[in-house]
Write an enzyme that holds these catalytic residues in place. Structure first.
Site, PDB file in Angstrom:
ATOM      1  N   VAL A 207       0.782  -1.071  -0.014  1.00  0.00           N
ATOM      2  CA  VAL A 207      -0.120   0.074  -0.064  1.00  0.00           C
ATOM      3  C   VAL A 207       0.843   1.268  -0.077  1.00  0.00           C
ATOM      4  O   VAL A 207       0.607   2.090  -0.897  1.00  0.00           O
ATOM      5  CB  VAL A 207      -0.871   0.024   1.174  1.00  0.00           C
ATOM      6  CG1 VAL A 207      -1.786   1.347   1.473  1.00  0.00           C
ATOM      7  CG2 VAL A 207      -1.996  -1.161   1.005  1.00  0.00           C
TER       8      VAL A 207
ATOM      9  N   ARG B 233      14.254  -4.017   2.265  1.00  0.00           N
ATOM     10  CA  ARG B 233      13.235  -3.412   1.582  1.00  0.00           C
ATOM     11  C   ARG B 233      13.503  -2.199   0.901  1.00  0.00           C
ATOM     12  O   ARG B 233      13.418  -1.672   0.026  1.00  0.00           O
ATOM     13  CB  ARG B 233      11.919  -3.297   2.245  1.00  0.00           C
ATOM     14  CG  ARG B 233      10.625  -2.861   1.385  1.00  0.00           C
ATOM     15  CD  ARG B 233       9.367  -2.800   2.051  1.00  0.00           C
ATOM     16  NE  ARG B 233       9.019  -4.121   2.551  1.00  0.00           N
ATOM     17  CZ  ARG B 233       7.968  -4.122   3.169  1.00  0.00           C
ATOM     18  NH1 ARG B 233       7.352  -3.335   3.998  1.00  0.00           N
ATOM     19  NH2 ARG B 233       7.298  -5.539   3.542  1.00  0.00           N
TER      20      ARG B 233
ATOM     21  N   THR C 245      -2.223  -4.128   9.595  1.00  0.00           N
ATOM     22  CA  THR C 245      -2.793  -4.540  10.562  1.00  0.00           C
ATOM     23  C   THR C 245      -3.616  -5.814  10.701  1.00  0.00           C
ATOM     24  O   THR C 245      -4.720  -6.005  10.308  1.00  0.00           O
ATOM     25  CB  THR C 245      -4.239  -3.571  10.827  1.00  0.00           C
ATOM     26  OG1 THR C 245      -4.746  -3.147   9.539  1.00  0.00           O
ATOM     27  CG2 THR C 245      -3.725  -2.101  11.537  1.00  0.00           C
TER      28      THR C 245
ATOM     29  N   CYS D 191      -6.667  -8.052   3.663  1.00  0.00           N
ATOM     30  CA  CYS D 191      -8.278  -7.375   3.654  1.00  0.00           C
ATOM     31  C   CYS D 191      -9.226  -8.164   4.043  1.00  0.00           C
ATOM     32  O   CYS D 191      -9.724  -8.019   5.211  1.00  0.00           O
ATOM     33  CB  CYS D 191      -8.348  -6.113   2.481  1.00  0.00           C
ATOM     34  SG  CYS D 191      -6.907  -5.114   2.257  1.00  0.00           S
TER      35      CYS D 191
ATOM     36  N   ARG E 119       0.580 -12.846   1.928  1.00  0.00           N
ATOM     37  CA  ARG E 119      -0.218 -12.592   3.245  1.00  0.00           C
ATOM     38  C   ARG E 119      -1.601 -13.473   3.319  1.00  0.00           C
ATOM     39  O   ARG E 119      -2.250 -13.258   2.520  1.00  0.00           O
ATOM     40  CB  ARG E 119      -0.315 -11.179   3.398  1.00  0.00           C
ATOM     41  CG  ARG E 119       0.855 -10.490   3.787  1.00  0.00           C
ATOM     42  CD  ARG E 119       0.746  -8.895   3.681  1.00  0.00           C
ATOM     43  NE  ARG E 119       0.276  -8.536   2.509  1.00  0.00           N
ATOM     44  CZ  ARG E 119      -0.382  -7.308   2.534  1.00  0.00           C
ATOM     45  NH1 ARG E 119      -0.132  -6.426   3.311  1.00  0.00           N
ATOM     46  NH2 ARG E 119      -0.709  -6.706   1.271  1.00  0.00           N
TER      47      ARG E 119
END
Length: 442
Positions: free
Chosen positions: A25, A48, A92, A267, A338
């Site tokens: 993001v 990174r 999160t 998400c 993820r």
């Protein structure tokens, strides 16, 4: 203290914007803003940061654009003091018991607080339940900085809507929801985002509402997919093809077009828990959302069980069979692993003492090993299989012919003993039937 001149300072080049968190993001946001204003990109992951600075985009979200960007990548938090507009975009996740894991956002709040210059606006994009930004993040920043929110600095929230691996719906052409703690901050935040959001910004009245927008929109999608997954399980028992049923349904003008599948990612598979957890604190127990989650979390095991059933019906001994799983990422044409629900297929097979061979050229082998204990096998090294589970719809899998798929199986096998599990319904029914293989699809 004046906050209504930050936008002008950014446009004129006198002020800088900073991104905290450069993942799937944050990095695309930083790169997009850098086309117009000065941007500092901060992340605690030094590896990174060095990759980005060297022109390497492991997320594949901006591709070659990473080589030409003017983003000032750094892992030095002290650099945040140079910014007057800070965007926080850290993950999160949820804990093992599905409660929200706010450690990343709390850590980012401490970092921002320790390096906050007076007169700064801080905007959180991380997905949280309503109240987190003002009740958890603000006190941490105030404590670490010694600066009073609303007086020395201001806060806002704008939920991220970037869809990893989606090269059509990009940051500039997705409407952005924005909010601020008051009229002044909200107006300035809107102007700053309008620099890059060509589709326009949608201002809501307060931060809690903006926080709710994100968890509600993803919970809605999760529930719709859960319904499709339940339909798939019913159709399987009825021995009718789910994809054909849905194709017929979708001829109606008000059909929603959802399909069954593995619901993972950062998400849709997580945000509903943020919403239901917040609701439970207020005394309301979810009747629909949690049941949708339960259905979606069961699909990996359902697919694995179907594979075992098909192998048995083909006369194979599952424990002795070579099972190949194609795809580990949570979605097609994207390196993001993820919350991958392919792992649920793997774990279910292991319950039956089956250790599948897993391949995915998009996924990072190091991450797969570290996060899931999965040893990815390169395509050229995969063994001939008894059962092939195509779990992710990567383009290279989708484009395979029946002949190419047959070449993945052991040569001595008769076609009717080759078990193909098509989780994403990638292949045409007429071609599957003509192949002579034993197939199953969700």
């Amino acid at each position: 203290m004046e906050f209504n001149n930050i936008y002008q300072g950014l446009i004129s080049g006198k002020e800088k914007l900073a991104l905290v968190g450069l993942g799937y993001v944050g990095m695309p946001i930083a790169v997009e803003f850098a086309k117009h204003i000065k941007v500092i990109g901060f992340d605690i992951n030094e590896k990174r940061v060095k990759e980005y600075a060297s022109g390497i985009d492991a997320t594949n979200e901006v591709g070659k654009a990473i080589k030409d960007t003017t983003v000032d990548f750094t892992s030095d938090p002290d650099r945040l003091k140079e910014a007057k507009f800070i965007i926080v975009a850290v993950p999160t996740p949820v804990n093992d018991d599905t409660t929200p894991d706010l450690k990343p956002v709390e850590g980012a709040s401490r970092t921002v607080g320790q390096n906050l210059a007076p007169g700064t606006i801080v905007v959180f994009e991380s997905t949280v339940y309503p109240g987190v930004t003002e009740n958890i993040c603000v006190p941490i920043i105030e404590k670490e900085s010694g600066l009073k929110c609303g007086v020395d600095w201001k806060i806002g929230y704008s939920p991220e809507r970037i869809n990893p691996g989606d090269y059509i719906h990009r940051l500039p052409n997705i409407v952005k929801v924005v909010s601020g703690m008051d009229e002044e901050s909200a107006g300035e935040i809107k102007k700053v985002y309008d620099i890059v959001i060509k589709a326009g910004t949608f201002m809501v009245s307060n931060i809690k509402t903006a926080e709710a927008v994100k968890v509600v929109e993803n919970s809605q999608r999760d529930i719709n997919i859960a319904f499709m997954n339940e339909i798939a399980m019913i159709c399987d028992r009825m021995r009718i093809d789910t994809d054909e049923v849905l194709a017929g349904m979708n001829t109606k003008w008000n059909a929603l077009g959802f399909k069954p599948g593995l619901v993972g990612g950062h998400c849709i598979g997580i945000d509903p828990y943020y919403l239901t957890n917040a609701a439970e604190k207020l005394g309301y127990h979810s009747q629909i959302i949690l049941n949708g989650r339960k259905v979606n979390d069961s699909i990996g095991a359902f697919v694995a069980d179907a594979a075992i059933k098909e192998m048995i019906e083909a006369g194979l001994a599952p424990k002795k069979a070579t099972v190949l799983i194609m795809g580990l990422t949570f979605k097609e044409n994207c390196p993001d692993t993820r919350n991958s629900k392919v792992v649920d297929i793997i774990n279910r097979l292991k319950e039956y003492e089956i250790n599948p061979v897993v391949t995915d050229s998009w996924a990072d082998p190091e991450v797969a090993k570290q996060e899931y204990g999965v040893n990815l096998v390169a395509w050229e090294d995969i063994p001939k299989a008894d059962c092939v589970i195509v779990a992710v719809g990567h383009s290279e899998y989708r484009s395979m012919s029946m002949m190419q798929l047959k070449e993945l199986f052991k040569s001595e096998q008769a076609d009717e003993d080759k078990v193909l599990i098509d989780v994403k319904s990638l292949y045409r029914m007429d071609e599957l039937k003509a192949s002579g293989m034993r197939f199953w699809r969700l």
